[in-house]
Structures are given as C-alpha cells and as structure tokens.
Design a protein around this motif. Sequence first.
Motif, PDB file in Angstrom:
ATOM      1  N   SER A 132       0.888  -1.175   0.029  1.00 12.19           N
ATOM      2  CA  SER A 132       0.005   0.049   0.095  1.00 12.19           C
ATOM      3  C   SER A 132       0.884   1.161   0.107  1.00 12.19           C
ATOM      4  O   SER A 132       0.394   2.474  -0.557  1.00 12.19           O
ATOM      5  CB  SER A 132      -0.876   0.000   1.247  1.00 12.19           C
ATOM      6  OG  SER A 132      -0.080   0.087   2.456  1.00 12.19           O
ATOM      7  N   LYS A 133       2.237   1.195   0.331  1.00 11.50           N
ATOM      8  CA  LYS A 133       3.259   2.230   0.451  1.00 11.50           C
ATOM      9  C   LYS A 133       4.465   2.065  -0.038  1.00 11.50           C
ATOM     10  O   LYS A 133       5.226   3.032   0.088  1.00 11.50           O
ATOM     11  CB  LYS A 133       2.978   2.785   1.730  1.00 11.50           C
ATOM     12  CG  LYS A 133       3.424   2.010   3.171  1.00 11.50           C
ATOM     13  CD  LYS A 133       3.220   2.557   4.216  1.00 11.50           C
ATOM     14  CE  LYS A 133       3.528   1.553   5.564  1.00 11.50           C
ATOM     15  NZ  LYS A 133       3.358   2.267   6.952  1.00 11.50           N
ATOM     16  N   GLU A 134       4.761   0.928  -0.071  1.00 13.35           N
ATOM     17  CA  GLU A 134       6.127   0.427  -0.269  1.00 13.35           C
ATOM     18  C   GLU A 134       6.412  -0.521  -1.477  1.00 13.35           C
ATOM     19  O   GLU A 134       5.728  -1.050  -1.883  1.00 13.35           O
ATOM     20  CB  GLU A 134       6.819  -0.360   0.877  1.00 13.35           C
ATOM     21  CG  GLU A 134       6.885   0.464   2.297  1.00 13.35           C
ATOM     22  CD  GLU A 134       7.228  -0.417   3.180  1.00 13.35           C
ATOM     23  OE1 GLU A 134       8.076   0.155   4.297  1.00 13.35           O
ATOM     24  OE2 GLU A 134       7.055  -1.539   3.502  1.00 13.35           O
ATOM     25  N   TRP A 135       7.762  -0.295  -1.911  1.00 15.21           N
ATOM     26  CA  TRP A 135       8.162  -1.067  -3.204  1.00 15.21           C
ATOM     27  C   TRP A 135       9.721  -1.766  -2.701  1.00 15.21           C
ATOM     28  O   TRP A 135      10.153  -1.302  -2.156  1.00 15.21           O
ATOM     29  CB  TRP A 135       8.161  -0.278  -4.392  1.00 15.21           C
ATOM     30  CG  TRP A 135       9.238   0.766  -4.726  1.00 15.21           C
ATOM     31  CD1 TRP A 135       8.892   2.103  -4.063  1.00 15.21           C
ATOM     32  CD2 TRP A 135      10.679   0.809  -4.913  1.00 15.21           C
ATOM     33  NE1 TRP A 135       9.927   2.787  -4.344  1.00 15.21           N
ATOM     34  CE2 TRP A 135      10.952   2.181  -4.537  1.00 15.21           C
ATOM     35  CE3 TRP A 135      11.485  -0.103  -5.395  1.00 15.21           C
ATOM     36  CZ2 TRP A 135      12.299   2.472  -4.982  1.00 15.21           C
ATOM     37  CZ3 TRP A 135      12.812   0.203  -5.662  1.00 15.21           C
ATOM     38  CH2 TRP A 135      13.149   1.675  -5.493  1.00 15.21           C
ATOM     39  N   THR A 136       9.949  -2.734  -3.669  1.00 17.00           N
ATOM     40  CA  THR A 136      11.320  -3.090  -3.488  1.00 17.00           C
ATOM     41  C   THR A 136      11.909  -3.742  -4.701  1.00 17.00           C
ATOM     42  O   THR A 136      11.332  -3.686  -5.509  1.00 17.00           O
ATOM     43  CB  THR A 136      11.344  -4.407  -2.377  1.00 17.00           C
ATOM     44  OG1 THR A 136      12.722  -4.523  -1.684  1.00 17.00           O
ATOM     45  CG2 THR A 136      10.778  -5.674  -2.816  1.00 17.00           C
TER      46      THR A 136
END
Length: 457
Positions: free
Chosen positions: A31-35
């Motif tokens: 909902s708020k992070e990527w990697t």
Amino acid sequence: MAGVNIADEISALCYDHYRTKLPKQGQPDTSKEWTLMAAVIQVESTEGKTDIRKVVAMGTGTKCIGQSKLRKTGDVLQDSHAEIIAKRSFQRYLLHQLSIALSGSQDCVLVPGNDTNKWMLKPGVSFVFFISHTPCGDASIIPMLCLEDHLCPTSTAASEVMPLLCGPNPSNKRKQAACAHNSNNKKMKLDGSNQETEPEEKKESAAFIPEPIDVFRTGAKCAPGEAQDRHNPGVDYHTVGVLRVKPGRGDRTISMSCSDKMARWNVLGCQGALLMHFLQHPIYLSSVVLGKCPFSLQSMERALYSRCKNVSGLPKGFQVHTPQILQSHLQFPHGRDALRKADSARKLVPCGAAISWCAVPHQPLDVTANGYKQGTTKKAIGMPQSRSHICKVELFHAFLHLLENLSQEQIPESLRELKTYYEYKEAALSYQEAWRQLREQVFTSWIRTPRDYLNFS
C-alpha cells in the motif's frame, strides 16, 4: 527456443520462489512500499535432456549504509541492494557446496580440479543472474526516444513496455516497431549461442528510429576522480561509462553502484577472494536476465563489460567475461513500476527491509534492516544475534569453520598462518592480481573499504 521465452521462464521461476519461499516479514507493504529482487539460478544441462533450473540464492532490498555507520568488526551489512544481497547469498551457497565437496560427497556442483586442493564446476553446471530491474548506476542511464510526443525506452520487450510509457495505441506501426530492436531480433539460448532472424519490418522500421531526446536518470553519483555529470537538459544530463557511488540519505556511502560491482564480477568472478583459495577458476555468470522495466541492451553491455574489454595482464583463468543479456516480458509484482501501474495515485517509498535466502540446510533465511537482523535494538548491536548470515564476519567465520574440519593436507598452503579477514583475502594472490590489473587499467577511481574495517578476526 526464443530468448525472450527463456527469459520469461527464468523470471517466472524467480517470482514463484519469491512468493512461496520468502517470508512476508521483510516484503514491502504494497500500500506504500516497493522493493527490488535479484536471484541466482543454477542450470544443469545434460545432452539430450531438458535443462534443470533451480533458484539457489535470492535477495531483496534497496538500501545502503552510510560511511558513518560502518563498523570495524565486519558485523553490519554495508550494501543491501538486491543484487548484492543475492550475490552474498550465492557465496554462502558456494561455501556450503565446497564443504560438501571436501567431505567427499559426490552430490554437489564442484568436482576436483587439475591442481592439488583446487575445485571446479561440474561439467554442464552454470549460473544465471536475474534482476527485477536494471542495476543502479551506468546500466540505468537509458536513452528515451520521442514517438508521437511520448517517451519510450529502447527495449527488448518494447511491445510490452509501450502501453506503460508510450500510450496505449501508437498509430504508426513502423514507429512502434522501431522501439523493439536489439535482442528481440535474435533467438538465444542460456549457453550464449544465438541465431539471427530477419523480421519483416526490420529494414523498413530502421529508417524510423529517432534520435534519443533524454535519458532515464540514476541516483548514483559519479565517484570522485571520475568525469562528473554535466546536468545539461536532455541526453547530456549524465556522463556515461564512469564509476558511480550509491546515494545515502544524508550520509555519504562508499558503496559502488550495482552496475560497477557487476562489471567487477565479470572480471573477478562472483565467488569472492576467500573461495578463490579453493577454486581452479573464477565462477562467472553465464547470463543476466532482467524483468520487465525500462531497458537498453547497449547501456547494459557498456556498464557490465564493454568498458573493461581492453583489460590485459590478467592471471591464468581470469578473463573479461561477456554474459548473455536477456529481458523478460514479466514484471516483478512488488516493484515500483508495477505498483504505480496498479494505482497511479499511490505514494510509494522504498522498503527498508532486505531478505536474503540461499539453498543451505541451516538457517537459509535472513531478514535485515539498517544492516542488522530486523528488530535489532541499539543495545543488541555488536552481539552475534544481531548479525546477518551474509555479513563479512559471518561469512568469514563460516569459512574458518570449514578449514577447522579439514586435514592439514586438504588446506592450501596459501591459507596457513593467517589471522585477519584482510590477510585471508590478500593471500588469494591470483584474485588480488586480477583486481589490481582491473583497478589500474579501468577502475582507477574505485573507492575501496579502508583496511581498518577489514582487520577483524
């Protein structure tokens, strides 16, 4: 089999492994992070049989420790970018395979080499490196083409990337075909062989390839001593082909970009200095496969090996290796582009955690944050339970433990009467000579970790 199909199979294998073998702890809150994700795939080829492919190491991560947070005890992970986590996890896997070989077991990827106490890869075994996105630094400086007022990257999977970057329905098919060039016109195999094909529109579309109008940016800064970025508008913003340093949030790092580190692997191998004491030859990657992302074959080749092509005087067994480079049509679901595509209004930040996994029987998984095991308090820093299994001191101790279980005859002469991590690394003479030649001839501005941070035992 077409190269893009092999690339899709490799990426699908990695995405499935990520989904089924890695813990939710350490994965981004989408909902708020990527990697980012990277992996090493072991390929076993037997004549007349289908290749056996399995993931043997994997890493996720986007962060890097600033210089002020480094420790002289070797117990903090300095670089937690996915590519580096995967490579260190791979070294842990190779260390385990070496221990199996030295115990006399036949069930491993190493066989006796020609020299005493030396080992080499079993015939038919090779390793493929998968990355969900182009590595930071030089490989990410990708030209943009202007087609009907849209920006499009040069890409081997341009027909898939086009809807995202170029709009859904480019009206001029010949211009659309102009974006899809390079490796898309080849059939490839993972062993590096290829067969040229001639698309019907190839000659017609070539005349419509426009000049680049801009380049994708990289956050990695030019290393001191290198030609610096000009920051001019458009294609002249970045200087290409130079060493770059990873950015730190308010704290300068001494970690070279992933593009630079991967170029180094293509000369020195992926095994590192410690394992070189036992290996007949360096272990090179046969192929590099990328997930769906902005991509330029020319940029990848320049970053990963072309700038090193004239290095000479390398010790026996070392070379400027040229891995095959392929791109998949499949996108990593937890990457920034995929999450933005699903919800363009979503505000995203890089995930602070990193995951390492490798195919070893004892504690294969590791979740870290800020260079230590996730959840480590300030009080616990310096204690064994705070360390990642792939930090310098833990890999060194695993190597020393392997030596303790060997007879005197099994230990190479180069490893006797040594004490510190630095001494063990420096004693790998052929590896260090290859590294010296590479630094003196090409990577003259490479920032080396100060010796004070390598003198632990």
